[in-house]
Design a protein around this motif. Sequence first.
Motif, PDB file in Angstrom:
ATOM      1  N   LEU A  76       0.650  -1.316   0.011  1.00  0.00           N
ATOM      2  CA  LEU A  76       0.031  -0.131  -0.119  1.00  0.00           C
ATOM      3  C   LEU A  76       0.875   1.350   0.046  1.00  0.00           C
ATOM      4  CD1 LEU A  76      -2.376  -1.142   2.630  1.00  0.00           C
ATOM      5  CD2 LEU A  76      -2.941  -1.413   0.438  1.00  0.00           C
ATOM      6  N   SER A  77       0.262   2.341  -0.416  1.00  0.00           N
ATOM      7  CA  SER A  77       1.043   3.536  -0.220  1.00  0.00           C
ATOM      8  C   SER A  77      -0.211   4.926  -0.083  1.00  0.00           C
ATOM      9  CB  SER A  77       1.585   3.917  -1.563  1.00  0.00           C
ATOM     10  OG  SER A  77       0.985   4.155  -2.623  1.00  0.00           O
ATOM     11  N   PHE A  78       0.393   5.808   0.738  1.00  0.00           N
ATOM     12  CA  PHE A  78      -0.289   6.945   0.951  1.00  0.00           C
ATOM     13  C   PHE A  78      -0.813   7.736  -0.301  1.00  0.00           C
ATOM     14  CE2 PHE A  78       2.143   7.210   5.076  1.00  0.00           C
ATOM     15  CZ  PHE A  78       1.320   6.344   5.651  1.00  0.00           C
ATOM     16  N   GLN A  79      -0.103   7.545  -1.524  1.00  0.00           N
ATOM     17  CA  GLN A  79      -0.268   8.085  -2.926  1.00  0.00           C
ATOM     18  C   GLN A  79      -1.500   7.512  -3.426  1.00  0.00           C
ATOM     19  OE1 GLN A  79       2.678   7.288  -1.979  1.00  0.00           O
ATOM     20  NE2 GLN A  79       4.043   8.847  -2.143  1.00  0.00           N
ATOM     21  N   GLN A  80      -1.873   6.247  -3.181  1.00  0.00           N
ATOM     22  CA  GLN A  80      -3.057   5.765  -3.562  1.00  0.00           C
ATOM     23  C   GLN A  80      -4.303   6.454  -2.959  1.00  0.00           C
ATOM     24  OE1 GLN A  80      -2.077   1.757  -2.319  1.00  0.00           O
ATOM     25  NE2 GLN A  80      -1.866   1.166  -4.190  1.00  0.00           N
ATOM     26  N   MET A 217      -5.943  -0.025   4.281  1.00  0.00           N
ATOM     27  CA  MET A 217      -5.165   0.772   5.049  1.00  0.00           C
ATOM     28  C   MET A 217      -5.668   1.193   6.381  1.00  0.00           C
ATOM     29  SD  MET A 217      -2.947   4.174   3.694  1.00  0.00           S
ATOM     30  CE  MET A 217      -2.221   3.065   2.645  1.00  0.00           C
ATOM     31  N   ALA A 260       3.934   0.668   5.198  1.00  0.00           N
ATOM     32  CA  ALA A 260       3.030   1.616   4.402  1.00  0.00           C
ATOM     33  C   ALA A 260       3.864   2.944   3.770  1.00  0.00           C
ATOM     34  CB  ALA A 260       1.743   1.591   4.697  1.00  0.00           C
ATOM     35  N   GLY A 261       4.384   3.511   4.920  1.00  0.00           N
ATOM     36  CA  GLY A 261       4.883   4.918   4.805  1.00  0.00           C
ATOM     37  C   GLY A 261       6.147   4.812   4.119  1.00  0.00           C
ATOM     38  N   ASN A 263       6.701   2.513   1.920  1.00  0.00           N
ATOM     39  CA  ASN A 263       6.602   2.226   0.382  1.00  0.00           C
ATOM     40  C   ASN A 263       6.004   3.567  -0.167  1.00  0.00           C
ATOM     41  OD1 ASN A 263       6.194   0.675  -1.781  1.00  0.00           O
ATOM     42  ND2 ASN A 263       3.560   0.566  -1.296  1.00  0.00           N
ATOM     43  N   SER A 264       5.502   4.439   0.555  1.00  0.00           N
ATOM     44  CA  SER A 264       5.004   5.566  -0.011  1.00  0.00           C
ATOM     45  C   SER A 264       6.231   6.796  -0.260  1.00  0.00           C
ATOM     46  CB  SER A 264       4.090   6.338   0.960  1.00  0.00           C
ATOM     47  OG  SER A 264       3.007   5.478   1.458  1.00  0.00           O
ATOM     48  N   TYR A 265       7.352   6.850   0.365  1.00  0.00           N
ATOM     49  CA  TYR A 265       7.997   7.661   0.256  1.00  0.00           C
ATOM     50  C   TYR A 265       9.479   7.366  -0.164  1.00  0.00           C
ATOM     51  CZ  TYR A 265       4.260  10.356   2.291  1.00  0.00           C
ATOM     52  OH  TYR A 265       2.986  10.904   2.472  1.00  0.00           O
ATOM     53  N   THR A 267      12.122   4.755  -2.606  1.00  0.00           N
ATOM     54  CA  THR A 267      12.125   4.054  -3.784  1.00  0.00           C
ATOM     55  C   THR A 267      12.681   2.850  -3.399  1.00  0.00           C
ATOM     56  OG1 THR A 267      12.828   6.187  -4.771  1.00  0.00           O
ATOM     57  CG2 THR A 267      13.204   4.011  -6.029  1.00  0.00           C
TER      58      THR A 267
END
Length: 332
Positions: A76-80, A217, A260-261, A263-265, A267
């Motif tokens: 998961l990512s916060f960008q989703q 999430m 998740a964080g 994976n969000s920010y 690379t």
Amino acid sequence: MPVALLLPLLAITAIGLAQTSLFSQLGLSALPLAIILGTTIGHLPQHQPNSQALLFIKFCQQKLLRLGIISFGFSLSFQQIIAVGWQALLLDIFIILIIFSIGSFIGIKLFKLPRDMAILTSVGSAICGAAAILATEASIKARQQHVTIAVATVVLFGTLAMFSYPIIYQFSGTSEQAFGIYIGSTAHEVAQAVAAGQTISQNAMQTAVVVKLIRVMLLAPFILMLTVILGKLDKTTTNNMSSKTKITIPWFVLGFIVTAGINSYATIPPFVLGTFQLTSQFLLAIAMAALGMQTHWKAIKSAGAKPILLALILFILLLVGGFYLNHILIDS
């Protein structure tokens, strides 16, 4: 075969079966398949676990489950959340709160079910099926029999809901994207959201998956909130008001948010990310297979019709109430 070898083998088998066209079209992911395989093996007389095997099964249901949930954060990512829009996030929050609140009230107050059984069934319907039930069970220390019953009922009606979406779409009069949001906000399992979305269109499937992953999430803050609320309720209902009730913080949920964080920010190379996701699926499948080995039809049958009726009510609320809530928040 020793249970230490049997459970990983069942998990690998479930993951493999989930990739086949037959089971993917049915929307059965590795987790429900793992519990089906574990339940089947658990009913064989030659596979009744001894005390040492029971310790390993408990280890899988607790420690490996927590590790699997933490690793799942890399999916998961916060960008989703940002990409799909704030309305979908608000919709998911409403769905979770409404389904959980109504399910808990009906289960506890009207049906007089044990509190943990009503909570687990409601959580499974409101958020993400069997995975949500296992994550919540680790926080509220539910009875094994109640966990089994909750998983069985949620898997049953989640599968039924998946086959209902194509029929509803024919009479819905909504766009593919709007209907994808509806699927994602009401489907029980991620795999069921994928399968149902595919029957509509590629666009509907992608939208359904994103909205569904947002619900997944939300599992982390939900469990934290639930743990605090139940801890306070237990403290206020105790006879000895001078005693302090310890609120257990489910640290694995915080680990879920951290991954998740990351994976969000950060690379992360696709190979590494894929390894984390496969590891998560493998660990969760082992936990489900372990739960299945502890599942016995007699225990489910002895619970009576009320747990099944509760899951049925939540199933109807998701499909009908969720549709109109989608219409109010998304289509308007």
